[in-house]
Design an enzyme around this catalytic site. Structure first.
Site, short mmCIF file in Angstrom:
data_model
loop_
_atom_site.label_atom_id
_atom_site.label_comp_id
_atom_site.label_asym_id
_atom_site.label_seq_id
_atom_site.Cartn_x
_atom_site.Cartn_y
_atom_site.Cartn_z
N PRO A 144 39.52 33.99 44.82
CA PRO A 144 38.11 34.33 44.53
C PRO A 144 37.98 35.49 43.54
O PRO A 144 36.90 35.75 43.04
CB PRO A 144 37.53 34.68 45.90
CG PRO A 144 38.66 34.75 46.85
CD PRO A 144 39.85 34.10 46.24
N GLU A 192 44.70 36.18 54.31
CA GLU A 192 43.91 37.26 53.71
C GLU A 192 44.23 37.44 52.23
O GLU A 192 43.45 38.00 51.49
CB GLU A 192 44.15 38.58 54.43
CG GLU A 192 43.14 38.86 55.53
CD GLU A 192 43.19 37.84 56.64
OE1 GLU A 192 44.31 37.36 56.95
OE2 GLU A 192 42.13 37.50 57.17
N ARG A 236 39.68 14.03 34.32
CA ARG A 236 38.68 13.15 33.71
C ARG A 236 38.44 13.47 32.23
O ARG A 236 37.83 12.68 31.52
CB ARG A 236 37.39 13.12 34.52
CG ARG A 236 36.69 14.45 34.64
CD ARG A 236 35.55 14.38 35.64
NE ARG A 236 34.49 13.45 35.23
CZ ARG A 236 33.63 13.69 34.25
NH1 ARG A 236 33.71 14.80 33.56
NH2 ARG A 236 32.70 12.80 33.96
N ASP A 294 28.00 14.69 29.61
CA ASP A 294 28.09 15.32 30.93
C ASP A 294 27.28 16.60 30.97
O ASP A 294 27.22 17.33 29.99
CB ASP A 294 29.54 15.75 31.23
CG ASP A 294 30.41 14.62 31.70
OD1 ASP A 294 29.87 13.54 32.01
OD2 ASP A 294 31.64 14.82 31.77
N1 ADE Z 1 40.47 30.87 47.48
C1 ADE Z 1 39.50 31.20 48.36
N2 ADE Z 1 38.30 31.13 47.80
C2 ADE Z 1 38.48 30.73 46.51
C3 ADE Z 1 37.62 30.48 45.41
N3 ADE Z 1 36.29 30.63 45.50
N4 ADE Z 1 38.16 30.09 44.25
C4 ADE Z 1 39.50 29.96 44.13
N5 ADE Z 1 40.37 30.19 45.13
C5 ADE Z 1 39.87 30.57 46.31
#
Ligand code: ADE
Length: 250
Positions: free
Chosen positions: A93, A120, A158, A173
């Site tokens: 994230p 974590e 794709r 697209d």
């Molecule tokens: N791992 C946990 N959440 C994620 C996300 N939003 N994007 C990529 N990997 C992740």
């Protein structure tokens, strides 16, 4: 194109890669997807892949050795510090945001390595010295990088030449041109009293194109004005948008 996916849960990938477009692309030999179980590369007796964090606190951290060993073994050499390696992408994230532009960028490579984090987090040295890129699929936290890896494979496959039957299929697209796509209709011409826009039945291709462009602009203006600010727009586009502004089109 080849994908190498490093994960503690290879079984999660069974369904999504065995249907529809990805399945066809694999069967046609356009795409190879190799799944590597990180646990197979753990060196200790218990095949441990995670451990408690230095400095204390809750949760577990994925150990660097099994991930690094797995990548090294699959590539056949240690990629650290080398320039001539395929992208080694850590899904997290905290990564750069995945967009259609990033999908196009990745589709230009012959090979991609995707590392799925879990728990974590992943030992920071994997991020710093092994990964060459970090990608997030959005500002929310999933329980691991597996679903993000599937999202990336789908979006990239794709785009590969010959994967979709019609070579122009991705041109319109949503996001391809920086705009959301125009609305689609098929038969019947009137459904439960709701008619298809007359222009689409007219057979006037230029009129249809103009209507579609305008509906894409209208829709993007209403739903994603942030995209409009960055889209490539013609003078006619700008005039149409100004007209919508003047009319207060909602
Ligand atoms: N791992 C946990 N959440 C994620 C996300 N939003 N994007 C990529 N990997 C992740």
């Amino acid at each position: 194109m080849q994908f190498d996916i490093f994960t503690l849960f290879p079984e999660m990938f069974d369904g999504p890669f065995d249907a529809s477009i990805i399945r066809r692309a694999r069967e046609a030999g356009q795409v190879t997807i190799a799944l590597h179980n990180i646990r197979d590369y753990a060196t200790d007796r218990h095949h441990m892949t995670d451990d408690t964090p230095y400095g204390g606190g809750g949760g577990m951290v994925m150990k660097p050795e099994p991930i690094w060993n797995a990548v090294e073994s699959v590539l056949g050499f240690d990629p650290a510090g080398r320039a001539d390696v395929p992208p080694i992408i850590l899904l997290t994230p905290q990564g750069r945001l995945f967009t259609q532009t990033v999908a196009r960028e990745l589709a230009a490579h012959e090979r991609l390595l995707l590392i799925c984090g879990r728990y974590e987090g992943v030992d920071e040295r994997v991020r710093q010295y092994l990964a060459t890129d970090e990608i997030s699929i959005g500002d929310y936290v999933l329980s691991g990088g597996e679903i993000p890896a599937m999202v990336i494979v789908d979006a990239v496959v794709r785009l590969l030449p010959g994967v979709l039957g019609d070579p122009g299929a991705t041109v319109n697209d949503s996001h391809a041109s920086g705009l959301l796509e125009y609305p689609h209709y098929t038969r019947p011409a009137v459904y439960r009293g709701h008619p298809v826009p007359q222009v689409l039945l007219s057979g006037h291709h230029a009129e249809v194109d103009r209507w579609r462009r305008r509906e894409a602009l209208r829709r993007t203006r209403l739903r994603r004005p942030d995209l409009l600010a960055r889209a490539r727009l013609s003078q006619a586009d700008r005039e149409f948008l100004a007209q919508l502004d003047a009319e207060g089109d909602e």
